[in-house]
Design a protein around this motif. Structure first.
Motif, short mmCIF file in Angstrom:
data_model
loop_
_atom_site.label_atom_id
_atom_site.label_comp_id
_atom_site.label_asym_id
_atom_site.label_seq_id
_atom_site.Cartn_x
_atom_site.Cartn_y
_atom_site.Cartn_z
N TYR A 294 6.99 4.66 5.28
CA TYR A 294 5.00 4.28 5.16
C TYR A 294 4.80 3.05 6.36
O TYR A 294 3.93 3.56 7.57
CB TYR A 294 4.94 3.51 4.35
N ASP B 54 0.31 -1.28 0.17
CA ASP B 54 0.06 -0.06 0.03
C ASP B 54 0.99 1.20 0.33
O ASP B 54 0.21 2.24 0.25
CB ASP B 54 -1.14 -0.25 1.36
N PHE C 124 -0.43 5.48 -1.53
CA PHE C 124 -0.10 6.30 -0.82
C PHE C 124 1.73 7.00 -1.13
O PHE C 124 0.88 8.01 -1.21
CB PHE C 124 0.74 6.03 0.85
N TRP D 127 -6.57 7.31 3.72
CA TRP D 127 -5.47 7.03 4.29
C TRP D 127 -5.76 7.86 5.33
O TRP D 127 -6.20 7.68 6.62
CB TRP D 127 -3.84 7.53 4.34
N ASP E 129 -5.43 8.31 -2.00
CA ASP E 129 -5.09 7.68 -1.34
C ASP E 129 -4.84 8.25 -0.02
O ASP E 129 -5.11 7.53 1.40
CB ASP E 129 -3.42 6.52 -1.86
N ARG E 130 -3.70 9.26 -0.87
CA ARG E 130 -3.42 9.52 0.66
C ARG E 130 -4.50 10.61 1.93
O ARG E 130 -4.51 10.10 2.59
CB ARG E 130 -2.41 10.74 0.35
#
Length: 365
Positions: A285, A123, A127, A137, A133-134
């Motif tokens: 990450y 993932d 990210f 999250w 995606d960020r």
């Protein structure tokens, strides 16, 4: 908030898993087996039981249902323990239409608030390469910490959808409707932005510490919110919407607001999205995720259940060992999968670890 750990699980009609009873320890649980045998499906079953959702994108009930299932329903039966060491049975019955929950055999209106964190270094790519995606999250994990944020984010989504519908369809007097509703949108934008800033400020000191604890390397890690409305009053945010109304009309959608925010992860002062190697990005990450878990503990004096899908292909042997040592020192319940024999050897060294072997969807005793 009550913290929960899962001690037993049995699933019926879920993917390739057979309805075996799986027993978990309250510490580290190593799920072992060859690829394609159902290791990740065990993690997914727990995630669905806890949240109604999969950690896999675009997945819903038809994808969960076993191809061999005779009935179009999935049963999740579990035994959980709360922070007061109280043991209870918790069952979920899922169909394509609804989900029912039972606590100690009695129906309940709401599911237990079991918090889980799923960790998959793959993932990291999304990210680091996708602003959406960020945002997803941050919204997901901040919503776990703050119910008000979750509620106001839902309200913002509804208000934004209403505004964008007016902008795209342009019904009679639509601009007047937009200007009248922008007051609420501005208030929600102000609230969400401030909550995001607070969250990142609380997370920041933990990221570098976690990186060092995980990988025995000292680096400065910082995550910033990139938003046009940081520090703006509600009135000025509303003016921003009004000033951009004409261009929004041309585009057919709202061009500014929390839905357009982005986040910048700085690694030793450099944008990790542009300047870090893939290895550094994955390490950053992982550090971000474990830093969040520590922040969760500070807020609730408890831990979520941590689900770790095979990280052996993403880290070298030295970093495997550091990760194992890090997990051994923590108090959260961990379920970690691997098909890698060398990584399995590292996991076998964990004192008191519970090994679960799976083959063709069945637990091997």
């Amino acid at each position: 908030m009550s913290t929960y750990k899962i001690s037993k699980l049995q699933v019926t009609n879920f993917r390739n898993l057979n309805p075996d009873i799986i027993t978990f320890s309250s510490g580290i649980n190593c799920i072992l087996g060859e690829n394609g045998n159902g290791k990740t499906n065990i993690l997914e079953a727990i995630n669905v039981l806890a949240t109604k959702k999969s950690f896999r994108k675009n997945t819903s009930f038809p994808q969960f249902l076993s191809i061999d299932g005779g009935k179009p329903e999935i049963i999740f039966s579990s035994v959980v323990e709360n922070g007061d060491k109280e043991v209870m049975s918790y069952t979920s019955k899922m169909t394509n239409e609804n989900v029912l929950w039972f606590l100690d055999g009695a129906p309940v209106k709401k599911r237990l608030d079991i918090k889980v964190v799923f960790i998959n270094p793959f993932d990291s790519y999304g990210f680091h390469n996708s602003a959406s995606d960020r945002r997803e999250w941050i919204d997901y994990f901040l919503s776990q910490l703050d119910d008000q944020y979750k509620k106001q984010l839902a309200r913002y989504t509804i208000a934004l959808r209403f505004r964008n519908t007016l902008l795209s369809k342009k019904p009679s007097r639509f601009k007047e409707q937009i200007l009248a509703s922008d007051s609420e949108l501005a208030q929600l934008s102000h609230f969400l932005t401030n909550k995001r800033v607070e969250f990142l400020e609380a997370l920041e000191p933990l990221i570098g510490e976690t990186f060092q604890a995980l990988f025995s390397e000292r680096h400065s890690l910082k995550i910033n919110l990139d938003s046009r409305i940081i520090g703006m009053s509600v009135e000025n945010i509303q003016k921003l919407f009004a000033n951009n109304l004409e261009s929004d009309c041309e585009r057919g959608h709202t061009s500014y607001g929390p839905h357009k925010d982005d986040y910048v992860l700085l690694f030793d002062g450099l944008n990790s999205f542009d300047f870090c190697s893939l290895g550094q990005q994955k390490m950053s990450y992982l550090s971000l995720l474990f830093a969040y878990i520590e922040l969760f503990r500070y807020k609730y004096m408890s831990y979520p259940i941590v689900l770790i899908d095979d990280v052996s292909g993403e880290l070298d042997q030295h970093r495997w060992r550091r990760l194992v040592e890090y997990l051994e020192k923590r108090e959260f319940q961990v379920l970690i999968t691997t098909a890698n024999e060398k990584f399995k050897e590292e996991l076998d060294r964990i004192s008191g670890a519970n090994n679960i072997h799976i083959r063709n969807g069945s637990i091997i005793h």
